[in-house]
Scaffold this motif. Sequence first.
Motif, PDB file in Angstrom:
ATOM      1  N   LYS A  33      24.448  53.258-100.998  1.00 52.08           N
ATOM      2  CA  LYS A  33      25.404  53.973 -99.840  1.00 52.08           C
ATOM      3  C   LYS A  33      24.313  54.388 -99.107  1.00 52.08           C
ATOM      4  O   LYS A  33      22.648  54.271 -99.356  1.00 52.08           O
ATOM      5  N   LYS A 299      43.627  44.361-110.072  1.00 49.29           N
ATOM      6  CA  LYS A 299      42.948  45.063-111.056  1.00 49.29           C
ATOM      7  C   LYS A 299      43.630  44.787-112.153  1.00 49.29           C
ATOM      8  O   LYS A 299      44.650  45.033-112.130  1.00 49.29           O
ATOM      9  N   LYS A 345      27.173  49.708-117.639  1.00 49.57           N
ATOM     10  CA  LYS A 345      27.853  50.424-116.590  1.00 49.57           C
ATOM     11  C   LYS A 345      27.105  48.787-115.833  1.00 49.57           C
ATOM     12  O   LYS A 345      27.108  48.274-114.514  1.00 49.57           O
ATOM     13  N   VAL A 348      29.776  46.195-114.916  1.00 46.82           N
ATOM     14  CA  VAL A 348      30.835  46.254-114.332  1.00 46.82           C
ATOM     15  C   VAL A 348      30.529  46.831-113.365  1.00 46.82           C
ATOM     16  O   VAL A 348      31.260  45.772-112.199  1.00 46.82           O
ATOM     17  N   MET A 349      28.785  47.035-112.522  1.00 45.78           N
ATOM     18  CA  MET A 349      28.653  47.138-111.209  1.00 45.78           C
ATOM     19  C   MET A 349      28.714  45.842-110.364  1.00 45.78           C
ATOM     20  O   MET A 349      28.851  45.363-109.730  1.00 45.78           O
ATOM     21  N   ASN A 352      31.706  44.540-109.105  1.00 43.82           N
ATOM     22  CA  ASN A 352      32.228  45.513-108.325  1.00 43.82           C
ATOM     23  C   ASN A 352      33.149  46.558-109.198  1.00 43.82           C
ATOM     24  O   ASN A 352      34.858  47.264-108.576  1.00 43.82           O
ATOM     25  N   GLY A 353      33.410  46.323-110.235  1.00 39.68           N
ATOM     26  CA  GLY A 353      34.353  47.576-111.153  1.00 39.68           C
ATOM     27  C   GLY A 353      33.873  48.894-111.140  1.00 39.68           C
ATOM     28  O   GLY A 353      32.583  49.324-110.421  1.00 39.68           O
ATOM     29  N   SER A 354      34.082  50.020-111.978  1.00 39.34           N
ATOM     30  CA  SER A 354      33.350  50.930-111.908  1.00 39.34           C
ATOM     31  C   SER A 354      34.082  51.281-114.122  1.00 39.34           C
ATOM     32  O   SER A 354      35.182  50.539-114.102  1.00 39.34           O
ATOM     33  N   VAL A 355      33.092  52.150-114.554  1.00 36.90           N
ATOM     34  CA  VAL A 355      33.367  52.558-115.713  1.00 36.90           C
ATOM     35  C   VAL A 355      33.447  54.280-115.772  1.00 36.90           C
ATOM     36  O   VAL A 355      32.389  54.671-114.976  1.00 36.90           O
ATOM     37  N   HIS A 356      34.081  54.282-117.001  1.00 39.40           N
ATOM     38  CA  HIS A 356      33.967  55.811-117.524  1.00 39.40           C
ATOM     39  C   HIS A 356      34.195  56.041-119.285  1.00 39.40           C
ATOM     40  O   HIS A 356      34.636  55.999-119.014  1.00 39.40           O
ATOM     41  N   VAL A 369      36.926  50.368-118.494  1.00 38.24           N
ATOM     42  CA  VAL A 369      36.112  50.277-117.693  1.00 38.24           C
ATOM     43  C   VAL A 369      38.160  49.851-116.352  1.00 38.24           C
ATOM     44  O   VAL A 369      39.007  48.940-117.011  1.00 38.24           O
TER      45      VAL A 369
END
Length: 382
Positions: A33, A299, A345, A348-349, A352-356, A369
């Motif tokens: 970004k 997704k 992490k 997943v990135m 183009n995904g996300s994880v928490h 995920v």
Amino acid sequence: MRLDKFISANMEAILKEWEDFARANQPSGGDLKVIDLRDHAKEMLNNIVRDMKTAQTELERESKSQGNSPDSHSDTAAEVHADERLGAGFSISLLVAEYRALRASVLRLWFKGEAAHRQEDANELEDLIRFNEAIDQALAESVARYSEAVIENSDIFVGMLGHDLRSPLQVLSFGAAKLKHMEDADNSLNQLGSTMIASVQRMKQMLDNLMDFTESRIGEGLTIHLGPTDLAEIARQLIDEFRSSHHDHSFRQLDTGNCVGNWDASRVGQICQNLISNALQHGAPEGEIVVSCEGLDDKVILTVKSEGDPIPESRQQNIFELSKRKHLEKGNPNKNLGLGLYIVKDLVMAHNGSVHVESTQSAGTTFTVVLPKANVAFLEEQ
């Protein structure tokens, strides 16, 4: 206009050129970004301006030419910038190229703006010398910090590998000794064989994580090969493997919807495997591990839930970051520094995904995920 004043007056134009260069040269698969691309450039330029305005002795000038920086009790913007770029996968050559581009941009814009009325004088020459000195100082700080971080990470590699491999090697040693003295082959032999195979798989996983870590941190970037992939099926196979060698835990899988996406099958398998391994290591002994795959229109949501003590809130924010601990964490019976969640992490990135993570005493710990179903049209044609 004196160069220090020019930089302050044209800060936005200079930062825009810095941003464009960093975006065009970021590692493959990167999606930094604006705030990441510019990160500490403005602060570094402000430091340069302050440096140029400050009186300087010949001794101080000579010290700068040798790469010596004034003593500071806090990290400089250039040092923090090196940390950020290393974490984003920039190679040291790209880091140096950023400074080269910054120098060229500032001087080009300055000469272009002053061309109509500039006169060659001592002040202009002094400005040019001072600017180059300040740029070189910032570059020296970044390169030094980058090199220190690489060395530190190498030390972590050795420590992680030495500790993590000890446990499975002990199992193999014990199993080999027992097999050597066993007179009658019965069911326990099969169970022992499964345990030894699982230990070998753990060793392979550690080495795979180590190689992935090296690729992602030193600037090569993770290799991704996309294709139609059924996440639910991958999870099912992994659960069967874990169930055969971890009889003290119970495993449950929940699947809903279409869980096929355009991903790298082996990498998605690593994500799932690392999360299950993490649940086994840190979850409650003999607890249940629930793996869920929920397929939506665009997704797939993968969750791995385990029981046990919650992760402290203070750690949940950076649990996916590489630990820079010098010593093993107290209360860790496995003496495991581990790279599993960091690799999760990064993988997943790369998709183009996300994880928490969410972790409470009452609900347990759940890693979630989210992977977008890229190239849906292609998948439907198959």
